[in-house]
Design an enzyme around this catalytic site. Structure first.
Site, mmCIF file in Angstrom:
data_model
loop_
_atom_site.group_PDB
_atom_site.id
_atom_site.type_symbol
_atom_site.label_atom_id
_atom_site.label_comp_id
_atom_site.label_asym_id
_atom_site.label_seq_id
_atom_site.Cartn_x
_atom_site.Cartn_y
_atom_site.Cartn_z
ATOM 1 N N ILE A 1 -2.932 1.831 0.886
ATOM 2 C CA ILE A 1 -2.579 0.500 0.393
ATOM 3 C C ILE A 1 -1.056 0.450 0.411
ATOM 4 O O ILE A 1 -0.386 1.362 -0.074
ATOM 5 C CB ILE A 1 -3.150 0.251 -1.023
ATOM 6 C CG1 ILE A 1 -2.820 -1.163 -1.518
ATOM 7 C CG2 ILE A 1 -2.674 1.294 -2.018
ATOM 8 C CD1 ILE A 1 -3.504 -1.517 -2.841
ATOM 9 N N SER A 2 -0.516 -0.576 1.028
ATOM 10 C CA SER A 2 0.930 -0.622 1.252
ATOM 11 C C SER A 2 1.714 -0.737 -0.046
ATOM 12 O O SER A 2 1.218 -1.221 -1.066
ATOM 13 C CB SER A 2 1.290 -1.810 2.161
ATOM 14 O OG SER A 2 0.789 -1.628 3.453
ATOM 15 N N GLN A 3 2.953 -0.298 0.015
ATOM 16 C CA GLN A 3 3.901 -0.455 -1.088
ATOM 17 C C GLN A 3 4.030 -1.944 -1.427
ATOM 18 O O GLN A 3 4.172 -2.780 -0.531
ATOM 19 C CB GLN A 3 5.250 0.109 -0.644
ATOM 20 C CG GLN A 3 6.372 -0.032 -1.638
ATOM 21 C CD GLN A 3 7.713 0.329 -1.023
ATOM 22 O OE1 GLN A 3 7.834 0.447 0.189
ATOM 23 N NE2 GLN A 3 8.717 0.489 -1.861
#
EC number: 2.1.1.77
Length: 211
Positions: free
Chosen positions: A59-61
């Site tokens: 899950i992206s920053q």
């Protein structure tokens, strides 16, 4: 969706990092990021960091999610119809769905796509169409699109995605292998105008599908 105290704190952190779109900050504050994480990582949900979600994906920053979304919102054509490549956990998808009229999202890993679809229903987000497919190929039958966002790093610019971008449309994509750059690409009078935004780190955009 209503903002939580932790969501508000994350939005403030992103504002301090340079995100200025109030619409994006509101969406971040009101989206329960813990819903997109495995139980063992829920306590890290409101940290500004990428986290593993299984299948070798992340899950992206939150900063990157916000930055890429802000770049789409800033597109001069005021996009309504958006294609997302790489549904993953569905976190970026949920942010997009709160800001654009219609979101089409492609995920190559069937189990991730199934879980993301369930989360969208739980969050009462129903302006999203999802497909299990090869992100390199996009979703031509639903195109062309006002904007395209790619959440994995392509080794080179995918021609199929460029072909599915409307005149006046914007493509946000990380490109590169070891050294990756976030690119903002605008289609202007049939030509692609590219701007480099910043250095990034994403999992690779892999061709094909995985059941």
């Amino acid at each position: 969706m209503r903002a939580s105290r932790k969501g508000d704190a994350l939005a403030q952190l992103l504002y301090n990092e340079g995100i200025r779109s109030q619409a994006v900050l509101n969406a971040i504050a009101g989206t329960p990021r813990e819903s997109f994480l495995p139980d063992a990582l829920k306590h890290k949900a409101y940290q500004n960091t990428a986290l593993p979600i299984g299948q070798g994906q992340t899950i992206s920053q939150p900063y990157i999610v916000a930055k890429m979304t802000e770049l789409l919102l800033d597109s001069p054509n005021k996009p309504e119809k958006v294609l997302e490549i790489g549904t993953g956990s569905g976190y970026q998808t949920a942010i997009l769905a709160q800001l654009f009229a219609k979101v089409f999202s492609v995920e190559r890993i069937k189990s991730l796509q199934f879980q993301a679809k369930r989360r969208m229903n739980q969050l009462d987000l129903h302006n999203i169409a999802m497909k299990h497919g090869d992100g390199w190929k996009g979703w031509a039958s639903k195109g062309p699109y006002d904007a395209i966002i790619v959440t994995a790093a392509a080794a080179s610019l995918p021609q199929d995605l460029c072909d599915q971008l409307k005149e006046g449309g914007r493509l946000i994509i990380p490109v590169g292998n070891e050294q990756q750059s976030l690119l903002c690409i605008d289609r202007i009078e049939g030509e692609l105008k590219t701007s480099t935004i910043e250095s990034v780190r994403f999992v690779p955009l892999v061709a094909g599908e995985l059941m």
